[in-house]
Design a protein around this motif. Structure first.
Motif, PDB file in Angstrom:
ATOM      1  N   SER A  59      -7.123  -5.605  -7.833  1.00 46.47           N
ATOM      2  CA  SER A  59      -6.813  -6.931  -8.357  1.00 46.47           C
ATOM      3  C   SER A  59      -5.432  -6.870  -8.983  1.00 46.47           C
ATOM      4  CB  SER A  59      -7.851  -7.374  -9.390  1.00 46.47           C
ATOM      5  OG  SER A  59      -7.724  -6.609 -10.576  1.00 46.47           O
ATOM      6  N   THR A  60      -4.819  -8.011  -9.127  1.00 44.54           N
ATOM      7  CA  THR A  60      -3.473  -8.044  -9.715  1.00 44.54           C
ATOM      8  C   THR A  60      -3.503  -7.710 -11.197  1.00 44.54           C
ATOM      9  OG1 THR A  60      -3.714 -10.422 -10.015  1.00 44.54           O
ATOM     10  CG2 THR A  60      -2.564  -9.665  -8.027  1.00 44.54           C
ATOM     11  N   GLU A  61      -4.658  -7.841 -11.839  1.00 42.17           N
ATOM     12  CA  GLU A  61      -4.784  -7.519 -13.255  1.00 42.17           C
ATOM     13  C   GLU A  61      -4.578  -6.031 -13.523  1.00 42.17           C
ATOM     14  OE1 GLU A  61      -8.628  -8.847 -14.397  1.00 42.17           O
ATOM     15  OE2 GLU A  61      -8.173 -10.956 -14.012  1.00 42.17           O
ATOM     16  N   ILE A  62      -4.831  -5.227 -12.528  1.00 40.16           N
ATOM     17  CA  ILE A  62      -4.711  -3.779 -12.706  1.00 40.16           C
ATOM     18  C   ILE A  62      -3.268  -3.367 -13.025  1.00 40.16           C
ATOM     19  CG2 ILE A  62      -4.280  -3.049 -10.326  1.00 40.16           C
ATOM     20  CD1 ILE A  62      -6.456  -0.893 -10.860  1.00 40.16           C
ATOM     21  N   PHE A  63      -2.292  -4.141 -12.531  1.00 36.38           N
ATOM     22  CA  PHE A  63      -0.886  -3.794 -12.783  1.00 36.38           C
ATOM     23  C   PHE A  63      -0.545  -3.853 -14.268  1.00 36.38           C
ATOM     24  CE2 PHE A  63      -0.668  -5.205  -8.291  1.00 36.38           C
ATOM     25  CZ  PHE A  63      -0.260  -4.000  -7.757  1.00 36.38           C
ATOM     26  N   SER A  64      -1.200  -4.725 -15.012  1.00 41.04           N
ATOM     27  CA  SER A  64      -0.931  -4.813 -16.450  1.00 41.04           C
ATOM     28  C   SER A  64      -1.512  -3.627 -17.208  1.00 41.04           C
ATOM     29  CB  SER A  64      -1.473  -6.126 -17.014  1.00 41.04           C
ATOM     30  OG  SER A  64      -2.891  -6.140 -16.923  1.00 41.04           O
ATOM     31  N   LEU A  65      -2.454  -2.925 -16.614  1.00 39.44           N
ATOM     32  CA  LEU A  65      -3.077  -1.776 -17.267  1.00 39.44           C
ATOM     33  C   LEU A  65      -2.326  -0.475 -17.017  1.00 39.44           C
ATOM     34  CD1 LEU A  65      -6.792  -2.595 -16.340  1.00 39.44           C
ATOM     35  CD2 LEU A  65      -5.599  -3.116 -18.484  1.00 39.44           C
ATOM     36  N   ILE A  66      -1.427  -0.477 -16.050  1.00 34.91           N
ATOM     37  CA  ILE A  66      -0.699   0.735 -15.680  1.00 34.91           C
ATOM     38  C   ILE A  66       0.473   0.930 -16.639  1.00 34.91           C
ATOM     39  CG2 ILE A  66       0.634   1.874 -13.864  1.00 34.91           C
ATOM     40  CD1 ILE A  66      -0.977   0.193 -11.840  1.00 34.91           C
ATOM     41  N   PRO A  67       0.581   2.098 -17.258  1.00 35.24           N
ATOM     42  CA  PRO A  67       1.715   2.338 -18.162  1.00 35.24           C
ATOM     43  C   PRO A  67       3.029   2.428 -17.377  1.00 35.24           C
ATOM     44  CG  PRO A  67       0.389   4.331 -17.928  1.00 35.24           C
ATOM     45  CD  PRO A  67      -0.329   3.242 -17.194  1.00 35.24           C
ATOM     46  N   PHE A  68       4.117   2.109 -18.056  1.00 26.28           N
ATOM     47  CA  PHE A  68       5.435   2.071 -17.418  1.00 26.28           C
ATOM     48  C   PHE A  68       5.769   3.375 -16.697  1.00 26.28           C
ATOM     49  CE2 PHE A  68       9.897   3.315 -17.775  1.00 26.28           C
ATOM     50  CZ  PHE A  68      10.457   2.384 -16.924  1.00 26.28           C
ATOM     51  N   TRP A  69       5.512   4.501 -17.338  1.00 25.44           N
ATOM     52  CA  TRP A  69       5.908   5.789 -16.767  1.00 25.44           C
ATOM     53  C   TRP A  69       5.238   6.062 -15.425  1.00 25.44           C
ATOM     54  CZ3 TRP A  69       1.842   8.914 -15.880  1.00 25.44           C
ATOM     55  CH2 TRP A  69       0.694   8.731 -16.658  1.00 25.44           C
ATOM     56  N   ALA A  70       4.091   5.427 -15.160  1.00 28.11           N
ATOM     57  CA  ALA A  70       3.387   5.660 -13.901  1.00 28.11           C
ATOM     58  C   ALA A  70       4.157   5.106 -12.709  1.00 28.11           C
ATOM     59  CB  ALA A  70       1.991   5.051 -13.955  1.00 28.11           C
ATOM     60  N   TYR A  71       5.038   4.155 -12.954  1.00 27.98           N
ATOM     61  CA  TYR A  71       5.839   3.584 -11.871  1.00 27.98           C
ATOM     62  C   TYR A  71       7.040   4.475 -11.508  1.00 27.98           C
ATOM     63  CZ  TYR A  71       3.181  -0.693 -12.489  1.00 27.98           C
ATOM     64  OH  TYR A  71       2.171  -1.606 -12.560  1.00 27.98           O
ATOM     65  N   LEU A  72       7.292   5.485 -12.292  1.00 26.54           N
ATOM     66  CA  LEU A  72       8.446   6.350 -12.049  1.00 26.54           C
ATOM     67  C   LEU A  72       8.260   7.276 -10.850  1.00 26.54           C
ATOM     68  CD1 LEU A  72       9.397   7.279 -15.714  1.00 26.54           C
ATOM     69  CD2 LEU A  72      10.455   5.564 -14.230  1.00 26.54           C
ATOM     70  N   GLY A  73       7.048   7.389 -10.326  1.00 24.76           N
ATOM     71  CA  GLY A  73       6.792   8.254  -9.170  1.00 24.76           C
ATOM     72  C   GLY A  73       7.652   7.868  -7.974  1.00 24.76           C
ATOM     73  N   GLY A  74       7.809   6.570  -7.728  1.00 30.90           N
ATOM     74  CA  GLY A  74       8.650   6.113  -6.619  1.00 30.90           C
ATOM     75  C   GLY A  74      10.110   6.461  -6.832  1.00 30.90           C
ATOM     76  N   VAL A  75      10.589   6.299  -8.060  1.00 31.32           N
ATOM     77  CA  VAL A  75      11.986   6.633  -8.382  1.00 31.32           C
ATOM     78  C   VAL A  75      12.218   8.122  -8.210  1.00 31.32           C
ATOM     79  CG1 VAL A  75      13.730   6.633 -10.214  1.00 31.32           C
ATOM     80  CG2 VAL A  75      12.195   4.677  -9.968  1.00 31.32           C
ATOM     81  N   ILE A  76      11.294   8.905  -8.735  1.00 29.00           N
ATOM     82  CA  ILE A  76      11.411  10.364  -8.600  1.00 29.00           C
ATOM     83  C   ILE A  76      11.351  10.772  -7.132  1.00 29.00           C
ATOM     84  CG2 ILE A  76      10.257  12.553  -9.120  1.00 29.00           C
ATOM     85  CD1 ILE A  76       9.444  11.253 -11.834  1.00 29.00           C
ATOM     86  N   GLY A  77      10.500  10.108  -6.355  1.00 32.14           N
ATOM     87  CA  GLY A  77      10.411  10.394  -4.922  1.00 32.14           C
ATOM     88  C   GLY A  77      11.717  10.130  -4.201  1.00 32.14           C
TER      89      GLY A  77
END
Length: 155
Positions: A59-77
């Motif tokens: 669900s789209t609500e799950i994105f609000s539960l994800i901490p910011f640092w978890a999105y860094l995987g794509g940048v690191i990749g």
């Protein structure tokens, strides 16, 4: 046992991916190669998600539960692929693989230390032995493939 086989297979896929990405970057450019890599990855992620949608709690609500640092995987990749694309043609697949492995090993040791407050002397010694063997092998390769001097050519 199956997880060991999967981990081994993942390691093989990682090396194949490194080589493919490096060759793609040589053909179309580094940034274009990275973009193509992630676009194809996005396409297959979407297909995989559509095929398995019934079994996923999405669900789209799950994105609000994800901490910011978890999105860094794509940048690191992206950074990892860019560095790999620049390095692999210069040092070759075996040295790149060993250096990546040593980097992973020491980063794992560092993370284990900070998260679990434990450190493995055996893993540090093993990593240093692999690094030492690689340096020695590199020295032998350079010596073996070094151009002949004028005196050696005349002999």
């Amino acid at each position: 046992m199956i997880y060991i086989a999967f981990a081994f297979f993942t390691g093989c896929l990682t090396i194949i991916s490194m080589i493919i990405n490096s060759k793609l970057a040589e053909k179309i450019g580094m940034l274009q190669g990275i973009l193509m890599n992630y676009l194809v990855g996005l396409l297959f992620s979407i297909i995989f998600m559509l095929v398995n949608f019934n079994s996923m709690n999405f669900s789209t609500e799950i994105f609000s539960l994800i901490p910011f640092w978890a999105y860094l995987g794509g940048v690191i990749g992206i950074i990892g692929i860019a560095i790999n694309n620049a390095v692999l043609p210069k040092i070759g697949a075996i040295y790149a693989t060993l250096l990546i492995f040593i980097g992973q090993l020491f980063m794992g040791i560092t993370i284990d230390f900070f998260i679990g407050n434990s450190i493995s002397k055996g893993k540090i010694i093993g990593g240093l032995l692999i690094l030492g063997g690689m340096v020695y092998n590199s020295y032998i390769d350079k010596k073996q493939f070094a151009p002949l001097t004028l005196n050696e050519q005349m002999s």
